[in-house]
Design a protein around this motif. Structure first.
Motif, PDB file in Angstrom:
ATOM      1  N   PRO A  45       0.971  -1.044  -0.096  1.00  0.00           N
ATOM      2  CA  PRO A  45       0.168   0.102  -0.043  1.00  0.00           C
ATOM      3  C   PRO A  45       1.024   1.396  -0.017  1.00  0.00           C
ATOM      4  CG  PRO A  45      -0.826  -1.620   1.688  1.00  0.00           C
ATOM      5  CD  PRO A  45       0.625  -1.972   1.124  1.00  0.00           C
ATOM      6  N   VAL A  46       0.482   2.235  -0.891  1.00  0.00           N
ATOM      7  CA  VAL A  46       1.364   3.406  -0.811  1.00  0.00           C
ATOM      8  C   VAL A  46       1.410   4.014   0.601  1.00  0.00           C
ATOM      9  CG1 VAL A  46       1.439   5.842  -1.984  1.00  0.00           C
ATOM     10  CG2 VAL A  46       0.780   3.961  -3.206  1.00  0.00           C
ATOM     11  N   GLY A  47       2.702   4.346   0.903  1.00  0.00           N
ATOM     12  CA  GLY A  47       3.070   5.288   2.028  1.00  0.00           C
ATOM     13  C   GLY A  47       3.263   4.326   3.141  1.00  0.00           C
ATOM     14  N   GLU A  48       3.096   2.897   3.039  1.00  0.00           N
ATOM     15  CA  GLU A  48       3.632   1.917   4.262  1.00  0.00           C
ATOM     16  C   GLU A  48       5.026   1.731   3.857  1.00  0.00           C
ATOM     17  OE1 GLU A  48       1.691   0.640   6.424  1.00  0.00           O
ATOM     18  OE2 GLU A  48      -0.275   1.202   5.570  1.00  0.00           O
ATOM     19  N   GLY A  49       5.721   1.655   5.042  1.00  0.00           N
ATOM     20  CA  GLY A  49       7.191   1.559   5.282  1.00  0.00           C
ATOM     21  C   GLY A  49       7.892   2.623   4.605  1.00  0.00           C
ATOM     22  N   LEU A  50       7.165   3.903   4.940  1.00  0.00           N
ATOM     23  CA  LEU A  50       7.995   5.149   4.640  1.00  0.00           C
ATOM     24  C   LEU A  50       9.310   5.410   4.853  1.00  0.00           C
ATOM     25  CD1 LEU A  50       5.300   7.925   4.906  1.00  0.00           C
ATOM     26  CD2 LEU A  50       6.570   7.228   2.669  1.00  0.00           C
ATOM     27  N   GLU A  51       9.873   4.845   6.086  1.00  0.00           N
ATOM     28  CA  GLU A  51      11.200   4.990   6.478  1.00  0.00           C
ATOM     29  C   GLU A  51      12.039   4.474   5.511  1.00  0.00           C
ATOM     30  OE1 GLU A  51       9.577   1.808   9.212  1.00  0.00           O
ATOM     31  OE2 GLU A  51       8.959   3.535   7.970  1.00  0.00           O
ATOM     32  N   ASP A  52      11.501   3.306   4.638  1.00  0.00           N
ATOM     33  CA  ASP A  52      12.205   2.550   3.640  1.00  0.00           C
ATOM     34  C   ASP A  52      12.009   3.142   2.159  1.00  0.00           C
ATOM     35  OD1 ASP A  52      13.940   0.719   5.247  1.00  0.00           O
ATOM     36  OD2 ASP A  52      12.032  -0.068   5.871  1.00  0.00           O
ATOM     37  N   ALA A  53      11.238   4.377   2.078  1.00  0.00           N
ATOM     38  CA  ALA A  53      10.842   4.774   0.809  1.00  0.00           C
ATOM     39  C   ALA A  53      11.963   4.839  -0.319  1.00  0.00           C
ATOM     40  CB  ALA A  53      10.071   6.239   0.969  1.00  0.00           C
ATOM     41  N   ASP A  54      13.384   5.337   0.121  1.00  0.00           N
ATOM     42  CA  ASP A  54      14.180   5.322  -0.932  1.00  0.00           C
ATOM     43  C   ASP A  54      14.612   4.054  -1.504  1.00  0.00           C
ATOM     44  OD1 ASP A  54      14.587   8.062  -0.020  1.00  0.00           O
ATOM     45  OD2 ASP A  54      16.276   7.830   1.111  1.00  0.00           O
ATOM     46  N   ARG A  55      14.616   2.915  -0.748  1.00  0.00           N
ATOM     47  CA  ARG A  55      14.924   1.729  -1.363  1.00  0.00           C
ATOM     48  C   ARG A  55      13.652   1.122  -1.934  1.00  0.00           C
ATOM     49  NH1 ARG A  55      18.488  -1.679   2.977  1.00  0.00           N
ATOM     50  NH2 ARG A  55      16.999  -0.908   4.201  1.00  0.00           N
ATOM     51  N   ALA A  81      14.173   9.293  -2.654  1.00  0.00           N
ATOM     52  CA  ALA A  81      12.875   8.608  -3.388  1.00  0.00           C
ATOM     53  C   ALA A  81      12.109   9.692  -4.272  1.00  0.00           C
ATOM     54  CB  ALA A  81      12.029   8.227  -2.255  1.00  0.00           C
ATOM     55  N   TRP A  82      12.131  11.173  -3.529  1.00  0.00           N
ATOM     56  CA  TRP A  82      11.391  12.055  -4.552  1.00  0.00           C
ATOM     57  C   TRP A  82      12.051  12.327  -5.798  1.00  0.00           C
ATOM     58  CZ3 TRP A  82      14.026  16.851  -5.295  1.00  0.00           C
ATOM     59  CH2 TRP A  82      13.119  17.819  -5.758  1.00  0.00           C
ATOM     60  N   ALA A  83      13.620  12.454  -5.586  1.00  0.00           N
ATOM     61  CA  ALA A  83      14.314  12.579  -6.723  1.00  0.00           C
ATOM     62  C   ALA A  83      14.227  11.577  -7.576  1.00  0.00           C
ATOM     63  CB  ALA A  83      15.654  12.974  -6.319  1.00  0.00           C
ATOM     64  N   MET A  84      14.191  10.271  -7.420  1.00  0.00           N
ATOM     65  CA  MET A  84      14.177   9.341  -8.527  1.00  0.00           C
ATOM     66  C   MET A  84      12.812   9.376  -9.034  1.00  0.00           C
ATOM     67  SD  MET A  84      15.898   6.002  -6.643  1.00  0.00           S
ATOM     68  CE  MET A  84      15.459   6.263  -4.998  1.00  0.00           C
ATOM     69  N   ILE A  85      11.784   9.600  -8.383  1.00  0.00           N
ATOM     70  CA  ILE A  85      10.118   9.840  -8.998  1.00  0.00           C
ATOM     71  C   ILE A  85      10.197  10.991  -9.872  1.00  0.00           C
ATOM     72  CG2 ILE A  85       7.786  10.114  -8.248  1.00  0.00           C
ATOM     73  CD1 ILE A  85       8.381   8.802  -5.724  1.00  0.00           C
ATOM     74  N   ALA A  86      10.916  12.152  -9.665  1.00  0.00           N
ATOM     75  CA  ALA A  86      11.049  13.212 -10.269  1.00  0.00           C
ATOM     76  C   ALA A  86      11.724  13.071 -11.832  1.00  0.00           C
ATOM     77  CB  ALA A  86      11.895  14.350  -9.481  1.00  0.00           C
ATOM     78  N   LEU A  87      12.458  12.135 -11.742  1.00  0.00           N
ATOM     79  CA  LEU A  87      13.149  11.951 -13.202  1.00  0.00           C
ATOM     80  C   LEU A  87      12.624  10.798 -13.788  1.00  0.00           C
ATOM     81  CD1 LEU A  87      16.630  11.404 -11.398  1.00  0.00           C
ATOM     82  CD2 LEU A  87      16.331  12.891 -13.025  1.00  0.00           C
ATOM     83  N   ALA A  88      11.808   9.861 -12.800  1.00  0.00           N
ATOM     84  CA  ALA A  88      11.146   8.692 -13.502  1.00  0.00           C
ATOM     85  C   ALA A  88       9.853   8.603 -14.028  1.00  0.00           C
ATOM     86  CB  ALA A  88      11.540   7.305 -12.919  1.00  0.00           C
ATOM     87  N   ASP A  89       9.293   9.538 -13.280  1.00  0.00           N
ATOM     88  CA  ASP A  89       7.608   9.723 -13.427  1.00  0.00           C
ATOM     89  C   ASP A  89       7.373   9.831 -15.216  1.00  0.00           C
ATOM     90  OD1 ASP A  89       5.122   9.903 -13.551  1.00  0.00           O
ATOM     91  OD2 ASP A  89       5.026  11.676 -11.938  1.00  0.00           O
ATOM     92  N   PRO A  90       6.779   8.830 -15.795  1.00  0.00           N
ATOM     93  CA  PRO A  90       6.478   9.019 -17.118  1.00  0.00           C
ATOM     94  C   PRO A  90       5.362  10.024 -17.323  1.00  0.00           C
ATOM     95  CG  PRO A  90       5.342   7.127 -16.411  1.00  0.00           C
ATOM     96  CD  PRO A  90       6.270   7.464 -15.335  1.00  0.00           C
ATOM     97  N   ASP A  91       4.336  10.468 -16.398  1.00  0.00           N
ATOM     98  CA  ASP A  91       3.250  11.389 -16.711  1.00  0.00           C
ATOM     99  C   ASP A  91       3.561  12.659 -16.050  1.00  0.00           C
ATOM    100  OD1 ASP A  91       1.954   9.073 -17.699  1.00  0.00           O
ATOM    101  OD2 ASP A  91       1.727   8.439 -15.845  1.00  0.00           O
ATOM    102  N   ARG A  92       4.721  13.191 -15.653  1.00  0.00           N
ATOM    103  CA  ARG A  92       4.853  14.271 -14.992  1.00  0.00           C
ATOM    104  C   ARG A  92       4.649  15.557 -15.938  1.00  0.00           C
ATOM    105  NH1 ARG A  92       7.214  16.014 -10.459  1.00  0.00           N
ATOM    106  NH2 ARG A  92       7.733  17.938 -10.390  1.00  0.00           N
ATOM    107  N   ILE A 113      20.891   7.826  -9.472  1.00  0.00           N
ATOM    108  CA  ILE A 113      20.764   8.208  -7.846  1.00  0.00           C
ATOM    109  C   ILE A 113      20.697   6.927  -6.918  1.00  0.00           C
ATOM    110  CG2 ILE A 113      19.144   9.454  -6.474  1.00  0.00           C
ATOM    111  CD1 ILE A 113      20.358  10.914  -8.515  1.00  0.00           C
ATOM    112  N   ALA A 114      19.945   6.099  -7.494  1.00  0.00           N
ATOM    113  CA  ALA A 114      19.988   4.764  -6.609  1.00  0.00           C
ATOM    114  C   ALA A 114      21.434   4.210  -6.341  1.00  0.00           C
ATOM    115  CB  ALA A 114      19.057   3.609  -7.340  1.00  0.00           C
TER     116      ALA A 114
END
Length: 598
Positions: A429-439, A466-477, A595-596
């Protein structure tokens, strides 16, 4: 981490080009951006004279000639190359070759279009456009594989394994051989064999014969030598083909001829020791072979392609210490070998998945087979059990706990474990385990699950990995980020390097305005507008709309053993070029991977 001579030379070339730029901080600095920034259409530069890529790379990358079909050929990291193409134009078959051609006319394949085809994510047939084939062969021969990027490796494999039109000035069989040889050096033994076998036997050139022997052995398939054995011995005279004739006689059920040929080879000392005994074991596996052969590895001290292939084919265990005499690509061949038991194959398979040779699905399937098997090592069984819980555990906490366990300190290949857990992470579920969001985000993106990762956009900490990787990878941004977004990013680990890579990725993907890109380039001292032979060649390939040439040149730009050795300006050029020729999905994944893994 030490970097290779190729990397140092590449960095030096960029530094020399950057030195010509105006100093940062002057009152009215000239633009650090390349011409045409923002529209992903670099300004063309005059085409260089000459036919080869020698000016793109230091002399140290030139591969030495070798005889890859020879029994004694070892496979160290600097794998020797096959015989270079001697003729710039196709050589017609002689009358005898035509007479021996087994296929009817309607079934013969043209050398104008070569490759297995049907490759998922492959390139179109005209991917090399009007590029000179001699130039492309030189680029492939100069590449030092494996590459540091999983996604660049995947794209390169799909390019080389596509069904492609043969470029001008090269023989189609020779060009297929060069493609297959690079695939072998990448560890892609199965794809290499498919490319080599996409040329009809009657069209095989000397170079293709040399490479075809290697592809058959790398896949543990000595039977693949049989259609070429007579032609290979006649054309090359190499000892490997002499032994192949004897083995193929045995495999075809002609035990008498096989024993006679083996006896002749032994008397003439064509092969001896473990090389001879492995060939005898293959020959004896055919109908009526009737000979039990015991393999003693001593006094052999190196693992050659001959020894690897015949041992794999006959189920002979290769001593672990022998792999220390080879390059990492041989471990990837082992990961793809069906003759190796699941538990024994696991460590090689994890390394192969981290490199892009195995997919997430293939690695998960292997763990599933281990989970259902008997008499497997405790560590492998425990990891397989954890993976089952990660996918179908009773509650979210148990699934997250199992994923963390798989990422644990004991993992020998940490990035491979991110590949392993990709779809398990996407099921959370989105947001579960946020402390591990980067990995968790890095895990999803390692398998290309960009939209699954993008669902976490509003839950992750702004300015984090995690925010940076999503900013780079999001195909719908939609829209572009600002300079403040770049300035506010502080990644874990080497934060300064990651910030520069983040900027380079955003700029290459066109996700910054020219003004913000100029400001960030100055502040971070990333010379994205630097020009050298490599960037000029890349710009020419983009303007010519040659995605295949662009892919080869991008791979040339990644001649370093790890992501930390990739200059941010190089990442910018790679992502921009791939985006410009319609390969933006790969560009996004490569940028996020930086980034990863930096």
């Amino acid at each position: 981490m030490p970097i290779s001579a190729k990397t140092r030379a590449g960095i030096a070339a960029l530094a020399i080009a950057a030195a010509a730029l105006p100093a940062i901080g002057q009152d009215r600095p000239e633009s650090l951006l390349p011409p045409g920034f923002g529209d992903n259409q670099p300004t063309p530069t005059p085409r260089a004279t000459g036919n080869g890529p020698a000016s793109l790379l230091p002399p140290s990358v030139a591969a030495s000639p070798g005889q890859p079909g020879a029994i004694v050929q070892p496979l160290p990291t600097d794998t020797p190359s096959p015989t270079p193409s001697a003729t710039p134009t196709p050589t017609p078959m002689d009358a005898k070759a035509l007479a021996d051609y087994e296929l009817p006319p309607f079934a013969r394949r043209s050398l104008a279009l070569v490759g297995p085809g049907g490759v998922d994510g492959g390139l179109p047939a005209d991917a090399f456009g009007r590029a000179d084939g001699r130039y492309l062969e030189g680029l492939m021969r100069s590449l030092d594989a494996p590459l540091p990027s999983r996604w660049m490796s995947i794209l390169l494999r799909r390019t080389l394994a596509s069904q492609l039109r043969t470029p001008r000035n090269v023989n189609g069989a020779d060009f297929a051989a060069e493609r297959a040889w690079l695939l072998l050096r990448m560890g892609e033994s199965v794809a290499a064999r498919a490319v080599a076998q996409s040329v009809d036997t009657g069209n095989a050139s000397r170079k293709l014969l040399e490479v075809a022997m290697n592809t058959s052995l790398a896949t543990g398939d000595p039977g693949g030598l049989c259609p070429l054995a007579d032609r290979g011995r006649q054309a090359t005279g190499e000892r490997g083909w002499v032994m192949a004739q004897a083995m193929c006689a045995g495999l075809s059920g002609n035990a008498t001829a096989a024993k006679s040929l083996m006896a002749q080879a032994r008397r003439r000392r064509v092969a001896e020791g473990v090389d001879l005994r492995l060939a005898q074991k293959v020959s004896g596996a055919g109908p009526g072979g009737g000979q039990a052969v015991t393999i003693e590895w001593s006094p052999a001290d190196t693992l050659t392609v001959w020894r690897f292939g015949l041992a794999s084919a006959t189920g002979v265990a290769i001593p672990a210490e022998m792999f220390a005499t080879t390059g990492s690509q041989v471990r990837y061949w082992q990961a793809l070998s069906p003759s190796v038991g699941d538990a024994d194959r696991l460590p090689y398979a994890e390394a192969a998945a981290g490199q892009g040779v195995l997919s997430n699905a293939a690695l998960v399937d292997l763990f599933g087979a281990i989970d259902e098997g008997d008499d497997v090592p405790a560590a492998a069984s425990a990891a397989a059990s954890d993976l089952r819980v990660a996918y179908v555990g009773g509650d979210t906490d148990a699934r997250i706990g199992a994923i963390r366990q798989l990422w644990g300190e004991a993992a020998a290949t940490p990035y491979a474990r991110l590949v392993l857990t990709a779809r398990a992470a996407a099921r959370l579920p989105v947001g579960e385990g946020l402390e591990d969001a980067d990995r968790l985000v890095a895990s999803m993106l390692s398998a290309g699950l960009d939209r699954s990762a993008a669902r976490w956009r509003g839950r992750v900490t702004q300015g984090g990995d995690a925010w940076a990787m999503i900013a780079l990878a999001d195909p719908d941004r939609g829209g572009r980020l600002t300079y403040n977004a770049v300035a506010g990013y502080g990644g874990t680990g080497d934060a300064a390097l990651k910030q520069r890579l983040f900027f380079a990725g955003l700029a290459g993907l066109g996700r910054l305005t020219p003004e913000d890109a100029q400001r960030a380039a100055e502040a971070l001292e990333v010379p994205v507008g630097a020009s050298n032979a490599w960037t000029q060649a890349l710009d020419r390939a983009v303007m010519a709309r040659e995605p295949g040439t662009v892919v080869l040149l991008c791979a040339v730009g990644l001649q370093t053993p790890a992501w930390r050795g990739v200059p941010p300006a190089t990442l910018y050029r790679i992502t921009a070029a791939l985006t410009a020729v319609g390969l933006d999905g790969y560009a996004r994944m490569i940028a996020a991977e930086a980034i990863a893994r930096a």
